[in-house]
Design a protein around this motif. Structure first.
Motif, PDB file in Angstrom:
ATOM      1  N   LYS A 121     -14.819   1.952  -7.975  1.00  0.00           N
ATOM      2  CA  LYS A 121     -13.730   2.344  -8.698  1.00  0.00           C
ATOM      3  C   LYS A 121     -12.512   1.335  -8.284  1.00  0.00           C
ATOM      4  CE  LYS A 121     -13.614   7.740  -8.465  1.00  0.00           C
ATOM      5  NZ  LYS A 121     -14.162   7.627  -9.602  1.00  0.00           N
ATOM      6  N   GLY A 122     -12.863   0.282  -7.826  1.00  0.00           N
ATOM      7  CA  GLY A 122     -11.964  -1.022  -7.610  1.00  0.00           C
ATOM      8  C   GLY A 122     -11.151  -0.980  -6.337  1.00  0.00           C
ATOM      9  N   ALA A 123     -11.448   0.133  -5.456  1.00  0.00           N
ATOM     10  CA  ALA A 123     -10.519   0.098  -4.259  1.00  0.00           C
ATOM     11  C   ALA A 123     -11.107  -1.077  -3.317  1.00  0.00           C
ATOM     12  CB  ALA A 123     -10.578   1.307  -3.644  1.00  0.00           C
ATOM     13  N   MET A 124     -10.007  -1.482  -2.481  1.00  0.00           N
ATOM     14  CA  MET A 124     -10.593  -2.111  -1.318  1.00  0.00           C
ATOM     15  C   MET A 124     -10.702  -1.372  -0.282  1.00  0.00           C
ATOM     16  SD  MET A 124      -8.270  -5.345   0.354  1.00  0.00           S
ATOM     17  CE  MET A 124      -9.120  -6.505   1.527  1.00  0.00           C
ATOM     18  N   VAL A 125     -11.942  -1.535   0.305  1.00  0.00           N
ATOM     19  CA  VAL A 125     -12.644  -0.742   1.444  1.00  0.00           C
ATOM     20  C   VAL A 125     -12.767  -1.386   2.604  1.00  0.00           C
ATOM     21  CG1 VAL A 125     -14.281   0.860   2.054  1.00  0.00           C
ATOM     22  CG2 VAL A 125     -13.689   0.823  -0.311  1.00  0.00           C
ATOM     23  N   LEU A 126     -11.963  -1.000   3.795  1.00  0.00           N
ATOM     24  CA  LEU A 126     -11.999  -1.489   5.080  1.00  0.00           C
ATOM     25  C   LEU A 126     -12.824  -0.806   5.781  1.00  0.00           C
ATOM     26  CD1 LEU A 126      -8.503  -2.870   5.283  1.00  0.00           C
ATOM     27  CD2 LEU A 126     -10.305  -4.176   4.294  1.00  0.00           C
ATOM     28  N   GLY A 127     -13.626  -1.160   6.874  1.00  0.00           N
ATOM     29  CA  GLY A 127     -14.473  -0.482   7.672  1.00  0.00           C
ATOM     30  C   GLY A 127     -14.072  -0.539   9.051  1.00  0.00           C
ATOM     31  N   ILE A 128     -14.365   0.619   9.810  1.00  0.00           N
ATOM     32  CA  ILE A 128     -14.121   0.613  11.369  1.00  0.00           C
ATOM     33  C   ILE A 128     -15.478   1.179  11.862  1.00  0.00           C
ATOM     34  CG2 ILE A 128     -12.829   1.776  13.148  1.00  0.00           C
ATOM     35  CD1 ILE A 128     -10.437   2.187  11.189  1.00  0.00           C
ATOM     36  N   THR A 129     -16.024   0.099  12.524  1.00  0.00           N
ATOM     37  CA  THR A 129     -17.544   0.472  13.083  1.00  0.00           C
ATOM     38  C   THR A 129     -17.659   0.018  14.190  1.00  0.00           C
ATOM     39  OG1 THR A 129     -18.926  -1.336  12.525  1.00  0.00           O
ATOM     40  CG2 THR A 129     -18.270   0.201  10.831  1.00  0.00           C
TER      41      THR A 129
ATOM     42  N   THR B 274      -3.748   2.103  -3.446  1.00  0.00           N
ATOM     43  CA  THR B 274      -4.516   2.826  -2.504  1.00  0.00           C
ATOM     44  C   THR B 274      -5.326   2.138  -1.647  1.00  0.00           C
ATOM     45  OG1 THR B 274      -4.652   4.973  -3.983  1.00  0.00           O
ATOM     46  CG2 THR B 274      -6.001   4.956  -2.220  1.00  0.00           C
ATOM     47  N   LEU B 275      -5.431   2.232  -0.213  1.00  0.00           N
ATOM     48  CA  LEU B 275      -6.288   1.340   0.550  1.00  0.00           C
ATOM     49  C   LEU B 275      -7.141   2.512   1.210  1.00  0.00           C
ATOM     50  CD1 LEU B 275      -6.956  -1.297   1.895  1.00  0.00           C
ATOM     51  CD2 LEU B 275      -5.233  -0.766   3.518  1.00  0.00           C
ATOM     52  N   VAL B 276      -8.524   2.025   1.109  1.00  0.00           N
ATOM     53  CA  VAL B 276      -9.531   3.027   1.780  1.00  0.00           C
ATOM     54  C   VAL B 276     -10.046   2.367   3.027  1.00  0.00           C
ATOM     55  CG1 VAL B 276     -11.809   4.138   1.311  1.00  0.00           C
ATOM     56  CG2 VAL B 276     -10.049   3.617  -0.747  1.00  0.00           C
ATOM     57  N   PHE B 277      -9.945   3.311   4.058  1.00  0.00           N
ATOM     58  CA  PHE B 277     -10.683   2.834   5.248  1.00  0.00           C
ATOM     59  C   PHE B 277     -12.251   3.793   5.474  1.00  0.00           C
ATOM     60  CE2 PHE B 277      -6.718   1.424   6.275  1.00  0.00           C
ATOM     61  CZ  PHE B 277      -6.933   0.028   6.952  1.00  0.00           C
TER      62      PHE B 277
ATOM     63  N   ILE C 188       0.793  -1.194  -0.030  1.00  0.00           N
ATOM     64  CA  ILE C 188      -0.007   0.149   0.096  1.00  0.00           C
ATOM     65  C   ILE C 188       0.790   1.167  -0.091  1.00  0.00           C
ATOM     66  CG2 ILE C 188      -1.768   1.515   1.160  1.00  0.00           C
ATOM     67  CD1 ILE C 188      -2.765  -1.498  -0.037  1.00  0.00           C
ATOM     68  N   LYS C 189       0.755   2.118  -0.953  1.00  0.00           N
ATOM     69  CA  LYS C 189       1.527   3.448  -1.137  1.00  0.00           C
ATOM     70  C   LYS C 189       0.707   4.840  -0.427  1.00  0.00           C
ATOM     71  CE  LYS C 189       5.082   2.115  -3.648  1.00  0.00           C
ATOM     72  NZ  LYS C 189       4.815   0.789  -4.216  1.00  0.00           N
ATOM     73  N   LYS C 190      -0.596   4.539  -0.608  1.00  0.00           N
ATOM     74  CA  LYS C 190      -1.372   5.595   0.029  1.00  0.00           C
ATOM     75  C   LYS C 190      -2.741   5.158   0.574  1.00  0.00           C
ATOM     76  CE  LYS C 190      -4.099   8.766  -2.611  1.00  0.00           C
ATOM     77  NZ  LYS C 190      -4.697   9.679  -3.639  1.00  0.00           N
ATOM     78  N   ILE C 191      -3.118   5.780   1.856  1.00  0.00           N
ATOM     79  CA  ILE C 191      -4.395   5.604   2.298  1.00  0.00           C
ATOM     80  C   ILE C 191      -5.280   6.784   2.441  1.00  0.00           C
ATOM     81  CG2 ILE C 191      -5.081   5.321   4.728  1.00  0.00           C
ATOM     82  CD1 ILE C 191      -2.941   3.343   5.229  1.00  0.00           C
TER      83      ILE C 191
END
Ligand code: GLU
Length: 476
Positions: free
Chosen positions: A369-377, A345-348, A296-299
């Motif tokens: 957009k094809g990103a992997m999205v991780l949730g914090i809930t 890019t990794l998305v939270f 991962i290069k950007k979050i």
């Protein structure tokens, strides 16, 4: 968007529903109302102001005895807060009652068409059109659930709705799109609510309805379909909140209680997630392999309100410990500005409830957009937890106070674990990692130390001049 509570079963619906509404009071509202269905009658009571006003206005228990009921606390979006605009709204023929959370964007067009057909409107709300629309579609359709499906397909906007109909006895029909709606499963009784907190004292078995799903409840069971009448199984989840978390206990307010819960809630956020042996953090639910994470290069961290502020602290920590650039985005703007997501890019997304509408829309945009999205809930089974590709729960229990306290510190704790995990994958030495972990372990006791001085702190003189604040919280 405010509150919905519905009940169907063998008990008297009225006290159960009123108690459920009171548990939603913390969300704020301007009016409240209830509709009850007995074998012969549909009865509707509503009041502007507080739930106690509604309670006071109800006739005798005998007159409000019913096994089926739906109720609402309204936060007006269309039409001023008053008794007429309060929900439930009733159809022209007086047979159908509807409570609605959300906004019907195309209500003006729908209202014009219904008026042309002769329907009379009494309120200024967008929601009233739903009652007439259901009546209109039920004229040529014997199956009321199908009439509801057909009507809702015409609705643009968001809805959590619960509906009762004198001509559809023994049933509640409910549906959602963009507003949370939860089915509570008891023993020979069922609940429908916009917030698990409203019914948690009755059952912890719930089904979180998905967008465009409709549920038909009877005393015997439930049947879930899509708006296209395809059958849906519905996954039952167990709410992991303690019943005591929806009670104030000895405290004057939920907020104070939750502030005092922080030593435990912070610990719950890191419990079992730290490895002294490897001097790192373990977040099993992320569903992402170590080698993928390393690349991962950007979050991007996307959130609203308090969660967004937790994201800012997360940025600081991740950039410092892992040297990975982090952008913190407002969920409400994300999908409107065509964000750039590169391959690495990794998305939270962060949301206490896991239902924040803008954050959910941003999650979907990032995934599109094809990103992997991780949730914090915080909410197991919530829409964000289900739709994200992985993530981490903060495990702080129900947060009722509207100004977030313990959820914020738990979000920051989880983001700290993430920073340690990423840091150790990059530049952080085992010695530094271990030092960090050992400091983390000490935080609950340090918070406790401050809380123990509560009485002393309360006696401190306030600064003579309180600085002027202009904030979205309305604090002036
Ligand atoms: N838009 C509806 C109204 O203004 C519902 C608002 C709510 O979600 O409480 O009546």
């Amino acid at each position: 968007m405010c509150g919905i509570v519905g009940y169907i079963g063998k008990r008297n619906a009225t006290p159960i529903i009123i108690e459920g509404l009171k548990r939603l009071e913390y969300r704020g509202y301007d009016s409240a109302g209830i509709a009850l269905l007995t074998e012969e009658h549909l009865k509707v009571f509503k009041e502007s102001g507080r739930i106690t006003e509604l309670e006071r206005s109800l006739p005798t228990p005998k007159e409000t005895f019913a096994n089926i009921g739906i109720a609402h606390t309204r936060w007006a979006t269309h039409g001023e807060p008053n008794k007429i605009n309060a929900h439930p709204h009733v159809s022209d023929n007086g047979g159908i009652a509807v409570v609605h959370n959300g906004i019907v964007e195309n209500y003006l067009n729908l209202r014009k068409e219904l008026e042309k057909k002769g329907f009379q409107f009494v309120s200024d709300t967008d929601s009233e059109i739903l009652a007439h629309l259901f009546e209109h579609f039920s004229k040529d359709e014997d199956d009321f659930t199908i009439a509801v499906q057909k009507a809702l397909k015409l609705v643009e906007g968001t809805f959590g709705v619960a509906i009762i109909n004198k001509n559809n006895p023994g049933k509640i029909v409910a549906a959602r799109k963009g507003s949370p709606l939860i089915l509570g499963i008891g023993e020979n009784e069922f609940f429908v609510t916009s917030d698990v907190g409203a019914t948690i004292i009755h059952t912890k078995q719930v089904i979180y309805l998905e967008d465009n799903e409709v549920v038909t409840l009877s005393e015997e069971g439930y049947d879930i379909t899509t708006l296209n009448n395809e059958s849906v199984e519905g996954i039952i989840s167990e709410v992991d909140w303690d019943v005591s978390s929806v009670d104030k206990g000895e405290f004057d307010s939920f907020m104070l209680k939750e502030i005092f819960e922080q030593p435990i809630s912070i610990e719950n956020a890191f419990r079992g997630r730290l490895s002294e042996k490897l001097s790192t953090a373990r977040l099993g639910g992320l569903n992402i392999r170590g080698d993928q994470l390393r690349k991962i290069k950007k979050i991007q961290i996307i959130a609203c309100g308090t969660s967004w502020h937790a994201g800012l602290i997360g940025k600081h920590l991740i950039e410092k410990l892992a040297r990975i650039p982090v952008e913190v985005e407002y969920a409400s703007e994300y999908r409107y500005r065509n964000p750039i997501i590169l391959e690495d890019t990794l998305v939270f997304v962060i949301s206490q409830s896991g239902e924040t509408a803008d954050t959910l829309a941003a999650l979907r945009e990032a995934q599109a957009k094809g990103a992997m999205v991780l949730g914090i809930t915080n909410t197991v089974g919530s829409t964000i937890s289900r739709e994200s590709d992985g993530g981490s729960y903060i495990h702080c229990g129900a947060e009722i106070g509207v100004a977030s306290t313990k959820a914020f510190t738990s979000q920051v704790t989880v983001l700290t674990l993430l920073a340690v995990l990423l840091g150790r994958m990059h530049h952080m030495s085992p010695t530094k990692g271990l030092r960090f972990i050992n400091e983390l372990y000490k935080i609950p006791a340090k918070v406790q130390q401050i809380l123990d001085q509560n009485d002393k702190i309360a006696k401190l003189p306030l600064p003579l001049k309180i600085p002027q604040m202009h904030s979205t919280l309305g604090v002036e």
